[in-house]
Scaffold this motif. Structure first.
Motif, PDB file in Angstrom:
ATOM      1  N   ASN A  50      -4.802  14.194  18.604  1.00 49.16           N
ATOM      2  CA  ASN A  50      -3.712  14.584  17.701  1.00 49.16           C
ATOM      3  C   ASN A  50      -4.239  15.316  16.458  1.00 49.16           C
ATOM      4  N   GLU A  51      -5.335  14.802  15.879  1.00 46.40           N
ATOM      5  CA  GLU A  51      -5.910  15.460  14.704  1.00 46.40           C
ATOM      6  C   GLU A  51      -6.401  16.849  15.041  1.00 46.40           C
ATOM      7  N   ALA A  52      -7.025  17.010  16.196  1.00 46.43           N
ATOM      8  CA  ALA A  52      -7.485  18.346  16.595  1.00 46.43           C
ATOM      9  C   ALA A  52      -6.307  19.293  16.763  1.00 46.43           C
ATOM     10  N   ARG A  53      -5.227  18.769  17.368  1.00 45.17           N
ATOM     11  CA  ARG A  53      -4.049  19.609  17.569  1.00 45.17           C
ATOM     12  C   ARG A  53      -3.444  19.997  16.201  1.00 45.17           C
ATOM     13  N   LEU A  54      -3.418  19.026  15.230  1.00 48.69           N
ATOM     14  CA  LEU A  54      -2.870  19.336  13.916  1.00 48.69           C
ATOM     15  C   LEU A  54      -3.736  20.371  13.189  1.00 48.69           C
ATOM     16  N   GLU A 109      -5.558  22.686  14.552  1.00 47.63           N
ATOM     17  CA  GLU A 109      -5.304  23.994  15.167  1.00 47.63           C
ATOM     18  C   GLU A 109      -4.005  24.595  14.626  1.00 47.63           C
ATOM     19  N   GLU A 110      -2.972  23.761  14.515  1.00 49.23           N
ATOM     20  CA  GLU A 110      -1.706  24.264  13.991  1.00 49.23           C
ATOM     21  C   GLU A 110      -1.849  24.735  12.540  1.00 49.23           C
ATOM     22  N   GLU A 111      -2.562  23.948  11.744  1.00 47.03           N
ATOM     23  CA  GLU A 111      -2.739  24.300  10.337  1.00 47.03           C
ATOM     24  C   GLU A 111      -3.535  25.599  10.198  1.00 47.03           C
ATOM     25  N   ASP A 112      -4.588  25.753  10.990  1.00 49.97           N
ATOM     26  CA  ASP A 112      -5.353  27.001  10.943  1.00 49.97           C
ATOM     27  C   ASP A 112      -4.510  28.189  11.363  1.00 49.97           C
ATOM     28  N   ARG A 113      -3.710  28.006  12.377  1.00 49.53           N
ATOM     29  CA  ARG A 113      -2.869  29.112  12.826  1.00 49.53           C
ATOM     30  C   ARG A 113      -1.857  29.498  11.743  1.00 49.53           C
ATOM     31  N   ARG A 114      -1.244  28.466  11.094  1.00 49.68           N
ATOM     32  CA  ARG A 114      -0.283  28.769  10.031  1.00 49.68           C
ATOM     33  C   ARG A 114      -0.973  29.475   8.856  1.00 49.68           C
TER      34      ARG A 114
END
Length: 905
Positions: A119-123, A125-130
């Motif tokens: 979950n942390e890795a997925r978060l 990735e989302e934060e970097d993309r944003r």
């Protein structure tokens, strides 16, 4: 017990008649589990296949039936940025062979940890993309804004160019029309005057006054200006709308009105005081200029204003500079050298915990840290760098030419050094010396019989002038050791040999006074062997010459030996460079000021050069040779008296020519500051070691004999100070408060009166004002011209400050037989003198059981009833002590005399 008896065993099986459904396909496998005591058990494991859209999720193993252990599941794959492609569904495989390996089951905590990591890795990735998307949007907005600004600036520039071109064209047309209408041919006298128009009439007054502009009638209104140039003022053209007409007095126009287009009068802006300031003479060109010809805002100013409004601060590119840092520097100067703001430097110091003002001085280390922090490079310099390149610059071999040798004559006092030099120079220097001894150092130049010149330096032979001899040995090329044939090697002869060896210069022995009947030259040669000086006659390398200064014998041989030794040394120097030399002697002449005897060693010294010697500098006003003649320049190995110093330099200071007065002041100020600091260190009360503290305690009670010493030359003052410092001991010492060159002045008397010091003049006299002040204050001035007498008198005066030595002389002993108490007198001891004698009024000791219990004086000595002066051995007497009554039978009285002996240094 075996696994077939386990009634609670529930095996997961798949019925053979399974109907097709939309459920997930399941893979089955058998795992053999081993237990203790050799038990084992086969377990069927089901594995659900992954779907394509669930590839990023970790597979959840099917829960086994109750009573069976959880099957081991493979560890989840590490999270990655992009999910791997879906794997094709695996075909059902046959049951795995029973290998007996048991896989560890993941606990709940481990599964939760893996889930949290995913979950942390997925978060992340989302934060970097944003963040990347936000950065891309901001970058696109900034580029669009800059592009719009550029387009707006370009459009404004084009509009400005168009407006300027239109105004220039209108201005040109207006000038042409005005020139045509104002010309005499354009308006004949017979032509009727127009009814309406503008007339220009010169105003009454001097040239340069503004013209009168008269409107007869208004003109039709002009069309409104274009929208693109709404903000700009309307151009002054013939189609422009004129201002309302100003009616003339009585409603009549001027006599000859001339039609002309409207001329826009330049507006005069009011000043701060409200007055209308005329910008200058009104001409047609100025009148035709538009009021809108003002400087517009530049593109860069517009961009800076936009950035300030948006809060965007453009970071300027920092320039790295090389900052020159002295040993100390102010914060303001440091900021100026770095081209930084002083407040930024102070902020940086505050972050380091230092509170400073902009005028504070910081050291070089702190300044270097600040400069490096701000991105600059540092070059450290010291105060001593002002002397770089002043001395010892190398010369090319092709520039060197031969120079005369410098010869120093040394030896013991009264061995004939000055007489020998007088015989060579054919002069009579000895007659001018007080006491028949040389007390000054002299420099002369003579002509050699073999050609060329030789420079001689004459040094004193007295023990006090050791500094002069050392200074003469340092600047010389050859040392001539003069030894009297009738006296032999003496202490100053040995010292001269030591100076020559320390300077590393060759030695030539001149055995003088061979004309005397008791002369023994062989004795001199033999005694020199004890000090490692072996002459040529004894197989050595040291040249020797037997001479007689009185009879002028073998003087030419001595000069030949000196010339031969100089040829071996191959002495060369460059005469075409700035001069360098050494101060041989310095004095203060009342008529000519400071005079320094300088030996030029390199280069040439000329009149007008700016020279530096120690802490003094000056411009050479005159050069005087050894014969008293003025000369224009002094070459290498040439001794000359230099006039022009601002003060008397110290003997032994090196002299150099500098290029400017500013450089000379800089060097002398640095040296003066160094002298003050060294004097403060020497005179300070702080001690640096335990040995210094013990020395201070040892000399704490030492008496001082203060002196003010004035001499004729610097070398004599130096010798006097050195001789006086050797006179002291642990109890008394001479302290020279002030020493200088020149006559005794009134300030010297004032200093002596304040410090209770004696004033000594060596070969000088006191000024009239100083004599009157000394008589008024009762201060004695002692004059001397021979250093022997000066040292002896100061030694006698210092001896008077020494406490006398007490010497005890034993007189006799007495034994107390009985103690009597007498009224009004006290106790009286009846004694028998056992040894020697006892005298009244002498010192006595009372000894009881071999211990001294009292020391005092004998106040009463009686023989029966009579007071007597002394009592000899074998007789009885009565004794009483001063201020002591505790006498007992059996005590011993020891009588002795104390004598004071005067001490001397």
């Amino acid at each position: 017990m075996n696994d077939s008896n386990n009634s609670g065993d529930k095996t997961l099986t798949v019925p053979p008649s399974k109907t097709l459904s939309l459920k997930r396909p399941v893979e089955q496998g058998v795992v053999r589990q081993s237990f203790s005591h050799g038990r084992s058990k086969a377990v069927v494991v089901e594995k659900v296949k992954r779907r394509a859209h669930e590839t990023s999720k970790a597979p959840a193993p099917a829960a086994p039936a109750s009573g069976a252990p959880r099957p081991a599941s493979p560890p989840p794959a590490a999270p990655s940025q992009s999910a791997p492609p879906p794997r094709p569904p695996a075909k059902p495989t046959a049951p795995r062979p029973q290998t007996g390996v048991v896989l560890r089951t993941l606990t709940e905590d481990e599964r939760d940890a893996r889930a949290r990591a995913l979950n942390e890795a997925r978060l992340r990735e989302e934060e970097d993309r944003r963040r990347q998307e936000a950065d891309a949007r901001a970058r696109a907005e900034r580029e669009a804004r800059e592009r719009a600004e550029r387009e707006a600036a370009d459009s404004r520039k084009k509009e400005e160019e168009t407006r300027l071109a239109r105004e220039a064209e209108a201005k040109r047309k207006a000038e042409d029309e005005a020139r045509r209408r104002l010309s005499p041919t354009s308006a004949p006298a017979s032509e009727p005057e127009p009814e309406h128009g503008l007339s220009l009439a010169p105003a009454a007054g001097s040239r340069g006054k503004p013209q009168q502009i008269i409107f007869n009638a208004p003109r039709p209104a002009a069309p409104p200006p274009a929208a693109s140039s709404a903000s700009a003022p309307a151009p002054a053209s013939s189609e422009a709308r004129p201002a309302p007409a100003a009616a003339s007095p009585g409603g009549l126009a001027p006599r000859r009105p001339i039609l002309a287009p409207k001329l826009a009068v330049p507006a005069v802006k009011p000043t701060r005081t409200g007055e209308m300031k005329q910008r200058g003479r009104l001409t047609v060109t100025n009148a035709l200029q538009s009021e809108g010809d003002e400087r517009t805002r530049s593109v860069a100013a517009f961009r800076r204003r936009t950035q300030r409004m948006k809060g965007v601060v453009e970071q300027k590119e920092r320039l790295s500079r090389e900052v020159v840092l002295p040993e100390t520097i102010t914060i303001q100067e440091l900021a100026n050298r770095m081209s930084e703001r002083g407040v930024d430097v102070i902020k940086l110091l505050m972050r380091q915990g230092q509170m400073h003002k902009i005028t504070d001085v910081i050291d070089a280390d702190t300044a270097e840290l600040i400069a490096v922090e701000l991105g600059h490079s540092v070059k450290r310099v010291a105060e001593s760098d002002v002397e770089e390149g002043l001395f010892d610059t190398a010369d090319a071999d092709e520039q060197l030419v031969s120079r005369p040798p410098v010869v120093t004559i040394m030896g013991h006092v009264d061995h004939g050094k000055t007489s020998l030099l007088d015989a060579i120079r054919q002069a009579n220097v000895v007659s001018g010396e007080a006491g028949g001894i040389t007390q000054h150092i002299g420099a002369y130049q003579v002509q050699s019989p073999l050609g060329g010149k030789i420079t001689f330096i004459d040094t004193p032979g007295h023990a006090a002038f050791t500094a002069m001899r050392a200074r003469g040995a340092k600047v010389t090329d050859i040392v001539v050791l003069v030894v009297a044939a009738d006296d032999g090697v003496m202490p100053q002869t040995i010292e001269a040999i030591s100076h020559a060896k320390a300077a590393g210069v060759p030695l030539i022995v001149a055995i003088n006074k061979i004309d005397k009947p008791d002369a023994k030259p062989e004795r001199v040669r033999t005694e020199l062997l004890q000090y490692e000086v072996q002459v040529e006659s004894l197989g050595g390398e040291t040249l020797e010459v037997e001479v007689s200064a009185k009879q002028r014998l073998n003087l030419d041989k001595l000069l030949e030996a000196i010339t031969l030794q100089a040829e071996v040394l191959d002495l060369r120097a460059n005469p075409d460079r700035s001069a360098e030399g050494t101060v041989i002697e310095a004095r203060l002449d009342r008529g000519r000021g400071p005079v320094a005897t300088v030996l030029v060693q390199r280069g040439s010294l000329a009149v007008g050069n700016i020279v530096v010697a120690g802490a003094q500098w000056g411009r050479v006003r005159a050069l005087i040779d050894d014969k008293g003649h003025n000369c224009v320049h002094a070459g290498p190995s040439f001794p000359a008296e230099v006039l022009g110093f601002n003060g008397a330099p110290e003997a032994g200071d090196r002299v150099a020519v500098v290029e400017s007065e500013a450089r000379a002041r800089e060097i002398t100020e640095y040296r003066e500051r160094q002298k003050r600091e060294q004097a403060a260190v020497r005179g300070g009360s702080a001690r640096s070691s335990l040995a210094d503290m013990m020395s201070q305690l040892k000399t704490a009670g030492r008496k001082e004999f203060p002196l003010v010493v004035k001499g004729d030359v610097q070398g004599s003052v130096e010798a006097i100070i050195a001789a006086l410092e050797k006179l002291g001991n642990d109890e008394v010492a001479a302290r020279v408060i002030h020493a200088g060159v020149g006559g005794i002045t009134e300030s010297d008397i004032s200093l002596a009166e304040a410090s209770k010091a004696a004033v000594i003049g060596f070969n000088v006299r006191a000024h009239k004002e100083a004599r009157e002040a000394a008589e008024k204050l009762g201060i004695e001035i002692r004059y001397y011209n021979i250093i022997y007498n000066l040292v002896d008198d100061v030694k006698s005066a210092m001896s008077g400050l020494l406490p006398p030595t007490l010497r005890e002389t034993m007189l006799g002993n007495a034994e107390i037989r009985e103690v009597f108490a007498i009224s009004k007198i006290g106790k009286v001891a009846g004694c028998l003198v056992t040894d020697g004698m006892v005298e009244r009024g002498q010192h006595v000791r009372l000894i009881r059981d071999n211990v001294v219990v009292h020391e005092g004086k004998l106040s009463t000595l009686k023989r029966f009833k009579d007071e007597v002066k002394e009592v000899v051995a074998g007789m009885e007497c009565g004794m009483a002590f001063e201020n002591y009554q505790d006498m007992r039978q059996g005590d011993v009285i020891e009588c002795y005399r104390v004598e004071e002996i005067k001490r001397s240094l």
